[in-house]
Write an enzyme that holds these catalytic residues in place. Sequence first.
Site, PDB file in Angstrom:
ATOM      1  CB  CYS A  17       7.639 -24.258  -7.175  1.00  0.00           C
ATOM      2  SG  CYS A  17       8.830 -23.538  -8.324  1.00  0.00           S
TER       3      CYS A  17
ATOM      4  CG  HIS B 219       9.524 -25.546  -2.045  1.00  0.00           C
ATOM      5  ND1 HIS B 219       8.822 -26.102  -3.082  1.00  0.00           N
ATOM      6  CD2 HIS B 219      10.238 -24.510  -2.583  1.00  0.00           C
ATOM      7  CE1 HIS B 219       9.074 -25.434  -4.202  1.00  0.00           C
ATOM      8  NE2 HIS B 219       9.938 -24.482  -3.928  1.00  0.00           N
TER       9      HIS B 219
ATOM     10  CG  HIS C  95      12.396 -27.385  -8.307  1.00  0.00           C
ATOM     11  ND1 HIS C  95      11.052 -27.664  -8.362  1.00  0.00           N
ATOM     12  CD2 HIS C  95      12.486 -26.131  -7.758  1.00  0.00           C
ATOM     13  CE1 HIS C  95      10.362 -26.660  -7.884  1.00  0.00           C
ATOM     14  NE2 HIS C  95      11.215 -25.718  -7.511  1.00  0.00           N
TER      15      HIS C  95
END
Length: 449
Positions: free
Chosen positions: A197, A331, A370
Site C-alpha cells: 500500500c 494512510h 483503499h
Amino acid sequence: MREYQDRAAIAIVGLGLHFPGAHNVEEYWQRLLEGRDLSQDSPPGRWPEYIHQRLSSTFQPDTLRNKRGYYLDTIPTPASLGLPEGIDPLFCLALATARQTIISQTALPLEETGLIMASIALPTDTTSNLSWEVLGGDFLKRLRTLWPQDRPCPLPAANPQLPPAAPYNVAAVGLPAQLVAAQLHLGLGGYTLDAACASSLVAIELACRELLAGRAQAMLAGGLSRPDSLYTQMGFSALRALSPSGLCAPFDKRADGLMVGEGCGLVLLKTLERAQADGDHIYAIIRGAGISNDLQGNLLAPSSEGQLRCLRQAYQSCHLEPWQVELIECHGTGTPVGDKVELESLRQLWEGAPAQKLCQLRSVKAMVGHLLTAAGAAGLIRTVLNLEKGQITPQVNFQESAWDLESTPFRISSQLQEWPQVGPEPRRAAVSGFGFGGINAHLILEEYR
C-alpha cells in the site's frame, strides 16, 4: 542521527487520474468539495452471482463481510486506445491516465522521459479467466481420457485456444508500464513495482531520484490497481480487515475495517529548475521524502518504530520540522489498529511542537476507498489540489474521533475549510503510505509561489 543533504525541489507539472466517481482532475476536485462516500454495491458481472449470497459479518470460510466497494463506473475501451480487443482493463486504465497526465505538455522531452508505476501483484479479471481456461481445459482433457470408450461422454471438449490478447493479460502485473512507455514513445522506458500500500509513493520517490541524479529530464510516476474484486473482497474478509458494516470511516468511533477501491493516478515530475525554464504550470513542489521498512511488527500489525524512521528521514531530507506542515494526508484505512498506530507515530513525531501549532489530518480512502497500489496517488493528488486551491477538503464519514484529539496537535473536520496563509512561509502538507509487512513512505509537499 543520520544527516541528509538538502535535496533539490521536484515540481509536479502534470496530473492524471481515473478514480471511483471521478475520471479527471476537475471531477475529482468536485467530489472532494462535495465530501461524500462514493461506495456502491458491486456492479453486474464483477462477481459470480452466487457469491452475493455468501455474506457473513462474522468470519466464515469463503464468505464476504459485505458486497460494497469503490468501483470505476467506466474505463476507456481498447478500441478507443488502439489496443487489442480483450486486453485487461488494467492496460486501458494505465494508458488513458498517462495520456491525460501529459496532454497539456508542450515542452516534454519524450526521449529523456521515463515511467515508474506501482501495480499490485494480484489476479485480475482476465488472469482469473485465463487460469480457468488453461487449468480447467487441462482438467477436462485428462477426464475425457479416463472416460470408458464404450460409453458416450457428456463432457465438453477442452478448448485450448486462448484469446488474442492473452500474451498481454498473462503479464498484467509487469507489462502495463512497458506498454504505456511504448505507446507514448518514452525514451527511458518504464517498469512496475509492488511495495504493497506504500507503492505509489515509493514509485514517485524513485522517480524523483532519477531526476535528481540527472538520469531523466521528466518522469511519470504513480499507481495502478484493478485486481479481481472478488479476490480482494474475499481475501480481506479472511484477514478480518474488511469492514463488516460496509463503511470506511478512518479515525472515527464507527471504524471497523477498510473498503477496497480501484483506479489509477499519475503525476508528471521535473526538477523545479527545469519546470520553470520550460514555463510549465506547477501544481506543487515535493520538498522531501522518507522510505523505510519495519524491523518489528508483522503483516497486519504495523510498527510505530518503522513509521517514525520513515517520517523523520523525510523531514531531515529537507531540513524542516514536522510542525511546519499544516495538513497530513494519512494512510488512514479505517482499521482501528492501523489508524491507532499511525496516530501514535504522529504524536511521537510532534513531541516538542510549539503549543499553538495545529495540523489537520485527512484520509481520502473514506471517499474513494483503499486503492491499494494506487492509494498513495489518490492521497497525493488530493493534497496537491488542496495546496493549489488554498482549501482543505472535508473528511468523509467522520463524526466523532475514536481517540482524544484535544490533547494532541491534530484535528479532523468533516467541513470544508479555507487554508489561510500565515506569515511568509508557503503552505506545506505531507502524504503517508504504510503497506503490508511494514513498507513505509512519506512525502512532504509545498505550494508553489
